[in-house]
Design a protein around this motif. Sequence first.
Motif, short mmCIF file in Angstrom:
data_model
loop_
_atom_site.label_atom_id
_atom_site.label_comp_id
_atom_site.label_asym_id
_atom_site.label_seq_id
_atom_site.Cartn_x
_atom_site.Cartn_y
_atom_site.Cartn_z
N ALA A 102 34.28 43.13 44.76
CA ALA A 102 35.22 42.90 43.66
C ALA A 102 36.17 44.07 43.50
CB ALA A 102 34.46 42.64 42.37
N ARG A 129 40.47 44.68 44.46
CA ARG A 129 41.42 45.33 43.55
C ARG A 129 42.05 46.57 44.18
NH1 ARG A 129 37.88 42.42 40.81
NH2 ARG A 129 38.31 41.67 38.70
N SER A 160 32.12 35.50 35.71
CA SER A 160 33.18 35.48 34.71
C SER A 160 33.29 36.80 33.96
CB SER A 160 32.96 34.33 33.71
OG SER A 160 31.71 34.48 33.06
N MET A 181 33.03 39.76 35.52
CA MET A 181 33.32 40.82 36.48
C MET A 181 34.51 41.68 36.05
SD MET A 181 32.33 42.31 39.25
CE MET A 181 31.29 41.15 40.16
N ASP A 182 35.54 41.06 35.51
CA ASP A 182 36.71 41.85 35.08
C ASP A 182 36.32 42.85 34.00
OD1 ASP A 182 38.39 40.58 36.84
OD2 ASP A 182 39.20 39.17 35.37
N ASP A 183 35.43 42.45 33.09
CA ASP A 183 34.98 43.37 32.05
C ASP A 183 34.21 44.54 32.66
OD1 ASP A 183 36.09 41.85 30.04
OD2 ASP A 183 34.23 40.74 29.64
N VAL A 243 34.50 45.79 35.69
CA VAL A 243 35.44 46.68 36.36
C VAL A 243 36.20 47.52 35.34
CG1 VAL A 243 37.53 46.76 37.78
CG2 VAL A 243 35.66 45.21 38.40
N SER A 244 36.57 46.93 34.23
CA SER A 244 37.28 47.69 33.20
C SER A 244 36.40 48.79 32.63
CB SER A 244 37.72 46.75 32.06
OG SER A 244 38.69 45.83 32.52
N GLU A 248 36.37 51.61 35.27
CA GLU A 248 37.62 52.36 35.37
C GLU A 248 37.83 53.25 34.15
OE1 GLU A 248 40.31 49.65 38.35
OE2 GLU A 248 40.32 49.12 36.23
N GLN A 304 45.05 49.16 39.45
CA GLN A 304 45.06 47.82 38.90
C GLN A 304 46.33 47.08 39.25
OE1 GLN A 304 44.31 48.93 34.79
NE2 GLN A 304 42.24 48.06 34.89
#
Length: 297
Positions: free
Chosen positions: A123, A127, A268, A270-272, A274-275, A278, A296
């Motif tokens: 993932a 990015r 669903s 995964m974006d959280d 990664v945030s 980071e 990003q």
Amino acid sequence: MPGLIPLDGMVTADVTIRAIDVPAALDDTVATGPNWQRSDDRFLLELPAIGRFLLEGGHSIGFARAPDVGDQDIAIFLAGNVFGILLHQRNHIVLHASAIAVNGKAVLFCGVSGAGKSTLAAALGARGYTLVTDDQAAITLDDAGVPVVHPDGRFLKLWSKSIDALALDDRKGEAMRDRMEKFYVDPGTASDAAMPVGAVYMLFEDRPPREPGIARPNVVDGSRLLIANAYRPVLVRRMGQRQAYFQIGAAIAHAAGIFTLSRPMRFSAMDDTVSWLEAHWAEIGLTAATEVADVQG
């Protein structure tokens, strides 16, 4: 050897792998287990229904396959268990981990099988982050005592559901085994140079009593987590490396940091995840906020 990233040009071989007549036992053994024997510089491993493997001096692997065992099965065990033992012969610390590069440093994700190490690395690769290693992470101390991770030159290994969820079908290669829905996946970009450890995350699902998020255990607990996430922990004790793991664990805790990452296992979310990572990298000085924004895109 399927699943390896091709190299440009000729290189000097560091490890030789060949079919040989592997002995059934070693002379002068110093330690034994249910299916293995070790002498000072040789290690004999027997895997029922797969074959026998002889590792010598950290640079040579000989194998004798069992009847009706094909190349795929031999390759999987060579690249997995057998190579992990070879790295231990070299006195490397070997973690069950995947790693990506962040601002010139390796960020490792450790965990048991199924914890999502490769999926999280994939993932992040999607990015724009560079893959350093998948499944095994070999760590040594450099001349200045800094822990460094060595790249392994392998493709990612992902289940079909992860490939579909991350939209990586265009990078999917051959199946690891016939009738198995796990595939080699081109990481896009991969490191070919060793780099300092930037952070180590122990992956957990956010089930009670674990709260979602990132936390930092104390140095002793962090070192214990590191040993628990060794690639085949029994080898740490049997090969006399427990003290080396504590030493490198303390070095990582001091120079980089060992953390726990508890997160939902849903694609669903995964974006959280990664945030969170980071933001944490910016917090610990691994990246600046502008660098995170650039990655990003």
